[in-house]
Design a protein around this motif. Structure first.
Motif, PDB file in Angstrom:
ATOM      1  N   GLY A 118       0.786  -1.211  -0.062  1.00 19.15           N
ATOM      2  CA  GLY A 118      -0.009   0.194  -0.170  1.00 19.15           C
ATOM      3  C   GLY A 118       0.872   0.972  -0.166  1.00 19.15           C
ATOM      4  N   GLU A 119       1.823   1.669   1.105  1.00 14.32           N
ATOM      5  CA  GLU A 119       2.632   2.213   0.674  1.00 14.32           C
ATOM      6  C   GLU A 119       3.511   2.559  -0.280  1.00 14.32           C
ATOM      7  N   ALA A 120       4.117   1.684  -1.651  1.00 12.10           N
ATOM      8  CA  ALA A 120       4.531   1.514  -2.735  1.00 12.10           C
ATOM      9  C   ALA A 120       3.486   1.971  -3.582  1.00 12.10           C
ATOM     10  N   VAL A 121       2.245   2.005  -3.206  1.00  5.05           N
ATOM     11  CA  VAL A 121       1.876   2.057  -4.487  1.00  5.05           C
ATOM     12  C   VAL A 121       0.906   3.637  -4.333  1.00  5.05           C
ATOM     13  N   LYS A 122       0.772   4.001  -3.008  1.00  5.36           N
ATOM     14  CA  LYS A 122       0.433   5.780  -2.344  1.00  5.36           C
ATOM     15  C   LYS A 122       1.950   6.497  -3.126  1.00  5.36           C
ATOM     16  N   ALA A 123       3.012   5.595  -2.541  1.00  6.50           N
ATOM     17  CA  ALA A 123       4.103   6.622  -3.315  1.00  6.50           C
ATOM     18  C   ALA A 123       4.071   6.252  -5.042  1.00  6.50           C
ATOM     19  N   SER A 124       3.672   5.277  -5.372  1.00  7.98           N
ATOM     20  CA  SER A 124       3.118   5.694  -7.408  1.00  7.98           C
ATOM     21  C   SER A 124       1.939   6.258  -7.577  1.00  7.98           C
ATOM     22  N   LEU A 125       1.031   6.367  -7.062  1.00  7.63           N
ATOM     23  CA  LEU A 125      -0.112   7.702  -7.190  1.00  7.63           C
ATOM     24  C   LEU A 125       0.424   9.196  -7.131  1.00  7.63           C
ATOM     25  N   GLU A 126       1.272   9.015  -5.743  1.00  3.35           N
ATOM     26  CA  GLU A 126       1.896  10.543  -5.653  1.00  3.35           C
ATOM     27  C   GLU A 126       2.380  10.734  -6.587  1.00  3.35           C
ATOM     28  N   ARG A 127       3.106  10.378  -7.023  1.00  3.85           N
ATOM     29  CA  ARG A 127       4.567  10.288  -8.628  1.00  3.85           C
ATOM     30  C   ARG A 127       3.523  10.914  -9.602  1.00  3.85           C
ATOM     31  N   GLU A 128       2.236  10.238 -10.432  1.00  3.31           N
ATOM     32  CA  GLU A 128       1.370  10.338 -11.339  1.00  3.31           C
ATOM     33  C   GLU A 128       0.081  11.065 -11.361  1.00  3.31           C
ATOM     34  N   TYR A 129       0.261  11.952  -9.681  1.00  6.26           N
ATOM     35  CA  TYR A 129      -0.571  13.421  -9.471  1.00  6.26           C
ATOM     36  C   TYR A 129       0.173  14.502  -9.996  1.00  6.26           C
ATOM     37  N   GLU A 130       1.608  14.375  -9.141  1.00  5.95           N
ATOM     38  CA  GLU A 130       2.376  15.351  -9.621  1.00  5.95           C
ATOM     39  C   GLU A 130       2.763  15.758 -10.844  1.00  5.95           C
ATOM     40  N   GLU A 131       2.450  14.216 -11.518  1.00  8.98           N
ATOM     41  CA  GLU A 131       2.890  14.584 -13.507  1.00  8.98           C
ATOM     42  C   GLU A 131       1.665  15.465 -13.722  1.00  8.98           C
ATOM     43  N   LEU A 132       0.928  14.717 -13.281  1.00  9.05           N
ATOM     44  CA  LEU A 132      -0.556  14.822 -14.589  1.00  9.05           C
ATOM     45  C   LEU A 132      -0.990  17.065 -13.632  1.00  9.05           C
ATOM     46  N   LEU A 133      -1.000  17.395 -12.330  1.00  7.57           N
ATOM     47  CA  LEU A 133      -1.024  18.991 -12.083  1.00  7.57           C
ATOM     48  C   LEU A 133       0.376  19.528 -12.658  1.00  7.57           C
ATOM     49  N   GLY A 134       1.616  18.685 -12.805  1.00 11.76           N
ATOM     50  CA  GLY A 134       2.117  19.532 -11.782  1.00 11.76           C
ATOM     51  C   GLY A 134       3.479  19.716 -10.675  1.00 11.76           C
ATOM     52  N   PRO A 135       4.420  20.201 -10.888  1.00 10.84           N
ATOM     53  CA  PRO A 135       4.942  20.570  -9.941  1.00 10.84           C
ATOM     54  C   PRO A 135       4.949  20.798  -8.540  1.00 10.84           C
ATOM     55  N   GLY A 136       4.442  20.263  -7.231  1.00 10.13           N
ATOM     56  CA  GLY A 136       4.393  21.489  -6.058  1.00 10.13           C
ATOM     57  C   GLY A 136       2.613  21.234  -6.355  1.00 10.13           C
ATOM     58  N   GLU A 137       2.364  21.158  -7.119  1.00  8.52           N
ATOM     59  CA  GLU A 137       0.736  20.488  -6.921  1.00  8.52           C
ATOM     60  C   GLU A 137      -0.217  20.077  -5.973  1.00  8.52           C
ATOM     61  N   PRO A 138      -0.103  18.838  -6.494  1.00 10.22           N
ATOM     62  CA  PRO A 138       0.014  17.950  -5.152  1.00 10.22           C
ATOM     63  C   PRO A 138       0.087  18.308  -3.348  1.00 10.22           C
ATOM     64  N   ALA A 139       1.025  18.779  -3.315  1.00 11.83           N
ATOM     65  CA  ALA A 139       1.091  19.394  -2.133  1.00 11.83           C
ATOM     66  C   ALA A 139       0.306  20.644  -1.474  1.00 11.83           C
ATOM     67  N   ARG A 140       0.189  21.766  -2.664  1.00 16.26           N
ATOM     68  CA  ARG A 140      -0.573  22.785  -2.755  1.00 16.26           C
ATOM     69  C   ARG A 140      -2.395  22.243  -2.570  1.00 16.26           C
ATOM     70  N   LEU A 141      -2.490  21.638  -3.676  1.00 18.61           N
ATOM     71  CA  LEU A 141      -3.771  20.626  -2.908  1.00 18.61           C
ATOM     72  C   LEU A 141      -3.926  19.767  -1.471  1.00 18.61           C
ATOM     73  N   ARG A 142      -3.108  19.009  -1.129  1.00 20.21           N
ATOM     74  CA  ARG A 142      -3.306  18.401  -0.328  1.00 20.21           C
ATOM     75  C   ARG A 142      -3.383  19.718   1.157  1.00 20.21           C
ATOM     76  N   ARG A 143      -3.252  20.442   0.714  1.00 26.26           N
ATOM     77  CA  ARG A 143      -3.329  21.783   2.289  1.00 26.26           C
ATOM     78  C   ARG A 143      -4.305  22.637   1.711  1.00 26.26           C
ATOM     79  N   SER A 144      -4.674  22.717   0.881  1.00 27.31           N
ATOM     80  CA  SER A 144      -6.555  23.048   0.434  1.00 27.31           C
ATOM     81  C   SER A 144      -7.600  21.959   1.205  1.00 27.31           C
ATOM     82  N   LEU A 145      -6.684  20.818   0.737  1.00 23.03           N
ATOM     83  CA  LEU A 145      -8.027  19.797   1.295  1.00 23.03           C
ATOM     84  C   LEU A 145      -7.632  19.962   3.180  1.00 23.03           C
ATOM     85  N   ALA A 146      -6.712  20.002   3.017  1.00 22.92           N
ATOM     86  CA  ALA A 146      -6.558  20.042   5.282  1.00 22.92           C
ATOM     87  C   ALA A 146      -7.887  21.212   5.235  1.00 22.92           C
TER      88      ALA A 146
END
Length: 159
Positions: A118-146
């Motif tokens: 599950g941790e490996a899958v999570k890391a893989s998905l995080e990389r995919e989302y970074e590629e899809l959304l752009g550098p730094g965007e998943p972290a920004r989205l995470r903050r907004s969702l929090a």
């Protein structure tokens, strides 16, 4: 009257889309992607509904009532999920040594292996989302969702 899918890009409609619906659809898609990858890691019996058990169980074991509370579901529903995971070999159940009436759920070796996958899958998905959304965007989205997830938490605690 038959409805057909629009030829338009779904992102074009994002300005008028209901935020709650978008969040729910995104959650379901993230979970579906994770489950598909987990199946590929050798966990074909895992369903989206099983994920909260793994997300809330402690290394030393957790009572079903605590798992249910953490996951925001009924004890009966959590009990059903635990039974399914027990049948699949991911968890075991037993009486709580401090209260024989309570049931404690613990991970098996297979359950711990699932956690590592599950941790490996999570890391893989995080990389995919970074590629899809752009550098730094998943972290920004995470903050907004929090922020959204904690919206009004202060009022609920005080009043």
């Amino acid at each position: 009257m038959r409805f057909r899918m629009s030829d338009r890009d779904p992102v074009d409609d994002v300005g008028s889309a209901h935020l709650g619906r978008l969040l729910l659809r995104a959650l379901r898609q993230v979970q579906a992607n994770a489950v598909t990858k987990l199946h590929g890691c050798g966990h074909p019996g895992i369903r989206t509904g099983h994920l909260p058990v793994f997300g809330y169980i402690d290394d030393t074991g957790t009572r079903i009532t605590d798992l249910a509370a953490r996951a925001g579901m009924t004890r009966q529903m959590m009990g059903r999920l635990v039974r399914e995971l027990e049948d699949l070999g991911y968890v075991t159940t037993g009486a709580d040594p401090d209260d024989q009436r309570a049931v404690v759920v613990t991970l098996t070796t297979q359950g711990y292996g699932f956690g590592a996958d599950g941790e490996a899958v999570k890391a893989s998905l995080e990389r995919e989302y970074e590629e899809l959304l752009g550098p730094g965007e998943p972290a920004r989205l995470r903050r907004s969702l929090a922020l959204l997830a904690n919206l009004g938490a202060g009022e609920r605690q005080d009043g």
